[in-house]
Design an enzyme around this catalytic site. Structure first.
Site, PDB file in Angstrom:
ATOM      1  CB  SER A  32      -0.913   0.017   1.236  1.00 61.61           C
ATOM      2  OG  SER A  32      -1.528   1.278   1.361  1.00 61.61           O
ATOM      3  CG  HIS A  33       0.492   4.636  -2.660  1.00 61.71           C
ATOM      4  ND1 HIS A  33       0.137   3.559  -3.428  1.00 61.71           N
ATOM      5  CD2 HIS A  33       1.079   5.514  -3.507  1.00 61.71           C
ATOM      6  CE1 HIS A  33       0.486   3.787  -4.682  1.00 61.71           C
ATOM      7  NE2 HIS A  33       1.057   4.962  -4.757  1.00 61.71           N
ATOM      8  CB  SER A  34      -1.157   4.385   3.671  1.00 60.15           C
ATOM      9  OG  SER A  34      -1.343   4.253   5.063  1.00 60.15           O
TER      10      SER A  34
END
Lengths: 215, 240
Positions: B15-17
Site C-alpha cells: 500500500s502507499h500507506s
C-alpha cells in the site's frame, strides 16, 4: 562522433541538475492532476545516484551508467515514476549493452527500448496523457533523424525537441491512465508532469551530447 | 500467537500507506493466525508511496517455499510490485503472484484460503473471486432477509435446515471450511440463497451461533453436497 561514458555520466549529472531546477514546477504540475510528489521524487532519485557515479569502475559503458541509474531510481523514487523510469533506463541499458560508444542507430535503439519499458510497466498508450506521450514522438523523431543520416547528438536533440512538444500536447488530453485518470474530464487543461519530466531528461541528454561534440 | 506455518502460502499487502498495510495485516491476522502476512506500506522514510526494497523484503518474508500472493492498492503499487518480481530469481518469481483483486476483500479471502492450506493457484483464485463490499454486501443483505424457499414445491429442489451451534457461526475458519467443502462438489449449493462457494458472500451473511440456515441445491444431483454441508454444520465445524 558517438556518445561514450563521459556523455552518459554528464547526462545523469545534467538530469539531476534539471530535476532540482524544475522540482517546484513538476510538483505544481503534479499537484494539479496527481498527488503532488513528482518533482520531489525525481529530485530525490537523481540526487541519490550522483555519489554513486564516482564509484563506477574503469571501463564502464553508457549501458552501465543507465543500469546504475535504473536501480537507484527504482529503490529511491517511491512514486509511480520510480518503477516507470527505472524500467525505462533498465531496458535502455539492455538495448545498448557492452557498446562503448553509441552512434545514431544505438540512440534510437536505446530510446525505443526505454519507451517500450514504460509501456510494459504502465500499460499506457499514446493519447492517455502520460509520459508515453513524450516518449513516443521522441522515438519517432530520433528514428527519422537517424535514417536521414544525422549524428548521434543531433538524433538525441531531435528526440528531446519532440518530447518537449509531446509534453505540451498533453495539455488538452483527458487522462486515461495514472492518478490523473481519477479526475476524468477535469484532467484536461493541465500538462502531464511525467511527460514534462521526460522532456527535461531528454533535453539534458541532448545538451550533454552537444557539449561533447563541440568540445 | 501461533508460529507461521512453512507449508502455507504467504500474503503481502502493498500500500502507499504504511498504516493501511499494517492495518490490513492486523485485520487478516484475525482469520489467518498461522499465515505469513507481510506489510509493505509507504516509502523507506515513512512517507506516502511505495518502496521497492520494502516490497522485495516482504515477498522474501512471506514466501517460505509455498509461494506468496501480493495484493496492491493503487497503480504505482502494482508497478513497484511488478518491478520487484522482475528482480527475483527465476525459482522464486515462479512462486509469487500479483493478484488482481481489491485490497481488503481480496486480501482477507487470500489469507483465509492460505490459512486453510490452499495451494498458490487456489489462494490467487480466492483473492480474485472476492468482490468489492458493494456487490457481496448488498446481495447478502437482500437475500438473507427473504424467507427460505423450502416449501416452494419444486420437485428437484433439495433443501435442509440446520442450526449453527459453534461459537463463531459462519465466520472466518468455519466459513472457509464450508466453502472448501462446497467447492469439492460440482453442483451449485446455496446457504440462505447465497452461493456456498463464495467465501466473502458466506461471511457477508453474518450468521452467528444459534442461527437457523437453509442449505439447498436446485440440482437433483446436489443431495450429497447438501448432506455433507449439513453434517459439517451439525458437527459444529469441529469446534465442540
Amino acid at each position: 562522433m558517438g556518445l561514450d561514458i563521459t556523455w552518459a555520466v554528464d547526462w545523469v549529472r545534467r538530469s539531476a541538475e534539471s530535476m532540482s531546477e524544475h522540482r517546484v514546477e513538476l510538483i505544481n504540475l503534479d499537484r494539479e492532476i496527481g498527488d503532488g510528489d513528482h518533482g520531489e521524487n525525481m529530485d530525490r532519485g537523481f540526487q541519490a545516484v550522483l555519489p554513486k557515479l564516482d564509484d563506477l569502475p574503469a571501463g564502464s559503458t553508457p549501458s552501465d551508467v543507465l543500469k546504475l541509474l535504473a536501480t537507484t531510481l527504482i529503490s529511491t523514487v517511491g512514486g509511480a515514476a520510480g518503477p516507470l523510469y527505472g524500467t525505462a533506463y533498465l531496458k535502455a541499458s539492455g538495448a545498448v549493452g557492452g557498446e562503448v560508444s553509441l552512434d545514431a542507430d544505438a540512440v534510437v535503439r536505446m530510446l525505443e527500448a526505454g519507451r517500450d519499458g514504460i509501456v510494459l510497466r504502465g500499460k499506457a498508450e499514446p493519447g492517455d496523457k502520460t509520459m508515453v506521450d513524450a516518449w513516443s514522438p521522441a522515438v519517432e523523431a530520433a528514428r527519422g533523424a537517424a535514417e536521414s543520416g544525422a549524428s548521434a547528438a543531433t538524433t538525441l536533440q531531435a528526440a528531446a525537441d519532440a518530447a518537449a512538444e509531446g509534453a505540451v500536447a498533453t495539455e488538452p488530453l483527458v487522462a486515461r491512465k495514472g492518478r490523473a485518470s481519477y479526475l476524468g474530464e477535469r484532467s484536461a487543461g493541465h500538462r502531464d508532469p511525467g511527460a514534462q519530466s521526460t522532456a527535461y531528461l531528454l533535453a539534458a541528454g541532448a545538451a550533454a551530447a552537444s557539449n561533447g561534440t563541440s568540445a | 500467537m501461533p508460529e507461521p506455518a512453512a507449508g502455507r502460502v504467504g500474503v503481502v499487502f502493498v500500500s502507499h500507506s504504511e498504516r493501511l498495510a499494517e492495518g490490513l495485516v492486523e485485520l487478516a491476522r484475525q482469520m489467518a493466525p498461522t499465515v505469513r502476512l507481510e506489510a509493505a506500506g509507504g516509502t523507506d522514510d515513512g512517507r506516502i508511496g511505495t518502496s521497492f526494497d520494502k516490497v522485495t523484503a516482504a515477498i522474501s518474508a512471506a514466501d517460505a517455499g509455498a509461494g506468496a500472493v501480493v495484493l496492491c492498492d493503487l497503480g504505482s503499487a502494482i508497478m513497484t510490485a511488478e518491478t520487484a518480481l522482475e528482480f527475483l530469481d527465476d525459482d522464486q518469481r515462479a512462486r509469487v503472484r500479483i493478484a488482481s483483486a481489491p485490497l481488503v476483500e481480496g486480501g482477507v479471502a487470500a489469507s483465509v484460503a492460505a490459512e486453510s492450506g490452499d495451494a498458490l493457484d487456489a489462494v490467487v483464485r480466492a483473492a480474485e473471486s472476492a468482490g468489492g463490499p458493494g456487490g457481496t454486501g448488498a446481495e447478502a443483505g437482500a437475500t438473507a432477509g427473504e424467507e427460505p424457499a423450502a416449501d416452494r414445491g419444486e420437485a428437484t429442489r433439495i433443501s435442509r435446515r440446520v442450526t449453527l451451534t459453534n461459537a463463531d457461526g459462519l465466520h472466518a475458519r468455519p466459513a472457509a471450511e464450508l466453502v472448501k467443502l462446497a467447492s469439492s462438489f460440482p453442483q451449485r449449493v446455496t446457504v440462505n440463497g447465497i452461493d456456498a462457494k463464495s467465501l466473502l458472500s458466506i461471511m457477508g451473511l453474518g450468521l452467528t451461533k444459534g442461527a437457523e440456515v437453509e442449505i439447498a441445491s436446485d440440482d437433483p444431483e446436489g443431495a450429497a453436497a447438501v448432506d455433507a454441508i449439513v453434517a459439517l454444520a451439525e458437527s459444529g465445524f469441529g469446534e465442540h
